[in-house]
Design a protein around this motif. Structure first.
Motif, PDB file in Angstrom:
ATOM      1  N   MET A   1      46.264 -32.055  17.437  1.00 32.63           N
ATOM      2  CA  MET A   1      45.159 -31.473  16.668  1.00 32.63           C
ATOM      3  C   MET A   1      43.902 -31.388  17.541  1.00 32.63           C
ATOM      4  SD  MET A   1      43.518 -32.796  13.076  1.00 32.63           S
ATOM      5  CE  MET A   1      41.952 -32.161  12.501  1.00 32.63           C
ATOM      6  N   LYS A   2      43.273 -30.212  17.539  1.00 30.61           N
ATOM      7  CA  LYS A   2      42.086 -29.986  18.354  1.00 30.61           C
ATOM      8  C   LYS A   2      40.915 -30.841  17.871  1.00 30.61           C
ATOM      9  CE  LYS A   2      38.927 -26.352  19.828  1.00 30.61           C
ATOM     10  NZ  LYS A   2      38.530 -24.923  19.656  1.00 30.61           N
ATOM     11  N   GLN A   3      40.234 -31.484  18.821  1.00 29.55           N
ATOM     12  CA  GLN A   3      39.060 -32.292  18.494  1.00 29.55           C
ATOM     13  C   GLN A   3      37.920 -31.406  18.025  1.00 29.55           C
ATOM     14  OE1 GLN A   3      37.627 -34.761  21.703  1.00 29.55           O
ATOM     15  NE2 GLN A   3      37.736 -36.590  20.471  1.00 29.55           N
ATOM     16  N   LYS A   4      37.220 -31.834  16.993  1.00 30.08           N
ATOM     17  CA  LYS A   4      36.087 -31.082  16.488  1.00 30.08           C
ATOM     18  C   LYS A   4      34.931 -31.119  17.492  1.00 30.08           C
ATOM     19  CE  LYS A   4      37.979 -30.074  12.499  1.00 30.08           C
ATOM     20  NZ  LYS A   4      38.316 -28.682  12.128  1.00 30.08           N
ATOM     21  N   LYS A   5      34.226 -29.991  17.585  1.00 33.87           N
ATOM     22  CA  LYS A   5      33.116 -29.876  18.536  1.00 33.87           C
ATOM     23  C   LYS A   5      31.791 -30.078  17.801  1.00 33.87           C
ATOM     24  CE  LYS A   5      31.165 -28.585  22.473  1.00 33.87           C
ATOM     25  NZ  LYS A   5      31.399 -27.189  22.910  1.00 33.87           N
ATOM     26  N   VAL A   6      30.963 -30.980  18.327  1.00 38.28           N
ATOM     27  CA  VAL A   6      29.659 -31.286  17.740  1.00 38.28           C
ATOM     28  C   VAL A   6      28.559 -30.848  18.706  1.00 38.28           C
ATOM     29  CG1 VAL A   6      28.135 -33.084  16.853  1.00 38.28           C
ATOM     30  CG2 VAL A   6      30.611 -33.269  16.492  1.00 38.28           C
ATOM     31  N   ASN A   7      27.690 -29.975  18.251  1.00 36.48           N
ATOM     32  CA  ASN A   7      26.510 -29.593  19.027  1.00 36.48           C
ATOM     33  C   ASN A   7      25.314 -30.414  18.551  1.00 36.48           C
ATOM     34  OD1 ASN A   7      27.788 -27.761  20.632  1.00 36.48           O
ATOM     35  ND2 ASN A   7      27.031 -25.948  19.569  1.00 36.48           N
ATOM     36  N   ILE A   8      24.678 -31.099  19.479  1.00 31.90           N
ATOM     37  CA  ILE A   8      23.498 -31.911  19.168  1.00 31.90           C
ATOM     38  C   ILE A   8      22.263 -31.163  19.650  1.00 31.90           C
ATOM     39  CG2 ILE A   8      22.354 -34.137  19.512  1.00 31.90           C
ATOM     40  CD1 ILE A   8      25.161 -35.258  20.275  1.00 31.90           C
ATOM     41  N   LEU A  88      27.964 -19.779  19.986  1.00 31.56           N
ATOM     42  CA  LEU A  88      28.828 -20.685  20.724  1.00 31.56           C
ATOM     43  C   LEU A  88      29.932 -21.250  19.835  1.00 31.56           C
ATOM     44  CD1 LEU A  88      26.111 -22.683  22.737  1.00 31.56           C
ATOM     45  CD2 LEU A  88      27.297 -20.567  23.380  1.00 31.56           C
ATOM     46  N   ASP A  89      30.918 -21.839  20.460  1.00 32.38           N
ATOM     47  CA  ASP A  89      32.039 -22.442  19.744  1.00 32.38           C
ATOM     48  C   ASP A  89      31.681 -23.874  19.351  1.00 32.38           C
ATOM     49  OD1 ASP A  89      34.562 -23.006  18.719  1.00 32.38           O
ATOM     50  OD2 ASP A  89      35.296 -23.693  20.668  1.00 32.38           O
ATOM     51  N   TYR A  90      31.533 -24.125  18.068  1.00 37.02           N
ATOM     52  CA  TYR A  90      31.266 -25.487  17.595  1.00 37.02           C
ATOM     53  C   TYR A  90      31.680 -25.600  16.134  1.00 37.02           C
ATOM     54  CZ  TYR A  90      27.130 -23.948  14.959  1.00 37.02           C
ATOM     55  OH  TYR A  90      26.296 -23.335  14.060  1.00 37.02           O
ATOM     56  N   ASP A  91      31.803 -26.836  15.656  1.00 38.90           N
ATOM     57  CA  ASP A  91      32.173 -27.082  14.262  1.00 38.90           C
ATOM     58  C   ASP A  91      31.030 -27.693  13.460  1.00 38.90           C
ATOM     59  OD1 ASP A  91      35.176 -26.474  14.363  1.00 38.90           O
ATOM     60  OD2 ASP A  91      34.959 -27.932  15.984  1.00 38.90           O
ATOM     61  N   TYR A  92      30.211 -28.533  14.130  1.00 37.39           N
ATOM     62  CA  TYR A  92      29.153 -29.251  13.431  1.00 37.39           C
ATOM     63  C   TYR A  92      27.891 -29.317  14.288  1.00 37.39           C
ATOM     64  CZ  TYR A  92      33.228 -30.664  10.773  1.00 37.39           C
ATOM     65  OH  TYR A  92      34.379 -30.637  10.043  1.00 37.39           O
ATOM     66  N   ILE A  93      26.773 -29.488  13.616  1.00 38.51           N
ATOM     67  CA  ILE A  93      25.484 -29.666  14.283  1.00 38.51           C
ATOM     68  C   ILE A  93      24.871 -30.985  13.837  1.00 38.51           C
ATOM     69  CG2 ILE A  93      23.062 -28.897  14.249  1.00 38.51           C
ATOM     70  CD1 ILE A  93      23.975 -26.062  14.499  1.00 38.51           C
ATOM     71  N   MET A  94      24.307 -31.703  14.813  1.00 42.24           N
ATOM     72  CA  MET A  94      23.480 -32.871  14.533  1.00 42.24           C
ATOM     73  C   MET A  94      22.126 -32.640  15.199  1.00 42.24           C
ATOM     74  SD  MET A  94      26.243 -35.980  15.077  1.00 42.24           S
ATOM     75  CE  MET A  94      25.312 -37.235  14.165  1.00 42.24           C
ATOM     76  N   PHE A  95      21.101 -33.318  14.693  1.00 40.84           N
ATOM     77  CA  PHE A  95      19.748 -33.156  15.220  1.00 40.84           C
ATOM     78  C   PHE A  95      19.259 -34.492  15.772  1.00 40.84           C
ATOM     79  CE2 PHE A  95      20.392 -30.140  11.790  1.00 40.84           C
ATOM     80  CZ  PHE A  95      20.025 -28.939  12.386  1.00 40.84           C
TER      81      PHE A  95
END
Length: 304
Positions: A1-8, A88-95
């Motif tokens: 299973m592909k790991q989820k990508k998080v953009n901070i 861009l390719d990502y699944d979630y965003i954090m700030f």
């Protein structure tokens, strides 16, 4: 299973005193599939040099060079960052704030909870510790807000800080165009999640929120009590502008093309558009649109 990508996403401005600790805490995260995008708001200290040094050490860290490099403020800085990562390719965003320190499991724990509850546009936020510049604990917050207050109160006074939240791609796409009427990026995203999605709370401290003389939290707190009589009278003079700003904010919120899940914003707008001030006050109280404290509630009711 592909790991989820998080953009901070991190907005910086003259953060040389604290930035190294914060970036190091992100690098030490137990979850590793993340990218850190930093937008600097025209710093004139060593902030950009510090970021550039980290860029050479870790390919996941990026200093975004916008065409116009002047000062824009936190809201516009985060707005530009959201537009930058949108293709861009990502699944979630954090700030991330430049002066906090993340616990090493912040991304892991938040993401694990998100994956369990995610359905449609989703925002999850966590608890945090409030610390001084030396890391000494000043205050550990309890889980009071989400239990005591109804979600509709977020329309009047937001208690959810961006540095504690994670949003999924669906919510990011809906909230990408942050209006200038919003208090900040986190306030706007909370309103979008409240109206079109879901908000969840993880009762776990995931970071140290450092309080010092120059950060936003401290300055807001100080300004709130700086010559209160003069400040309050000045606010009352601008109450028409205040009400119009809230009306415009609700109109822009409700203009998003997506199925609504709650009617809080619609009801709030109807109350704001009620002609009689006394009736507006009565409807606010009746429908639970009150602040987290009496001072905030009274001020808001007088202003609208």
């Amino acid at each position: 299973m592909k790991q989820k990508k998080v953009n901070i996403l991190m907005a910086t401005f003259n953060g040389e005193d604290f930035l190294c600790d914060q970036i190091k805490s992100i690098v030490r995260q137990t979850y590793t599939n993340w990218e850190l995008y930093i937008g600097d708001d025209g710093s004139h200290d060593r902030t950009r040099k510090i970021i550039a040094n980290f860029e050479t050490l870790d390919s996941r860290i990026h200093l975004i060079k916008f065409k116009d490099s002047g000062s824009h403020g936190q809201l516009l800085n985060f707005k530009r960052l959201m537009y930058y990562v949108e293709p861009l390719d990502y699944d979630y965003i954090m700030f991330a704030d430049q002066d906090d320190v993340w616990h090493e499991n912040k991304v892991t724990d938040t993401l694990d909870s998100m994956l369990q509850i995610e359905k449609g546009p989703t925002l999850i936020y966590t608890n945090y510790d409030e610390n001084d510049i030396h890391g000494n604990l000043n205050l550990r917050y309890g889980s009071l807000f989400h239990k005591k207050y109804g979600m509709q109160q977020l329309l009047l006074q937001n208690w959810i800080m961006g540095c504690t939240m994670m949003i999924n791609r669906e919510l990011a796409d809906l909230g990408i165009s942050i209006p200038l009427e919003a208090e900040n990026h986190d306030n706007w995203l909370v309103l979008v999640a409240l109206t079109y999605g879901k908000i969840y709370y993880l009762d776990e401290s995931t970071m140290m929120h450092r309080i010092h003389e120059n950060n936003v939290t401290k300055n807001i707190s100080q300004n709130k009590f700086l010559r209160p009589e003069k400040r309050f009278l000045n606010d009352l003079k601008n109450k028409k502008k205040f009400r119009n700003r809230n009306i415009n904010l609700m109109v822009k919120l409700l203009s998003i093309d997506f199925k609504k899940t709650t009617n809080y914003a619609l009801l709030f707008l109807k109350i704001l558009n009620t002609r009689s001030k006394l009736k507006r006050i009565a409807l606010m109280e009746k429908n639970g649109f009150v602040g987290l404290n009496l001072h905030k509630t009274i001020k808001f009711l007088l202003m609208v």
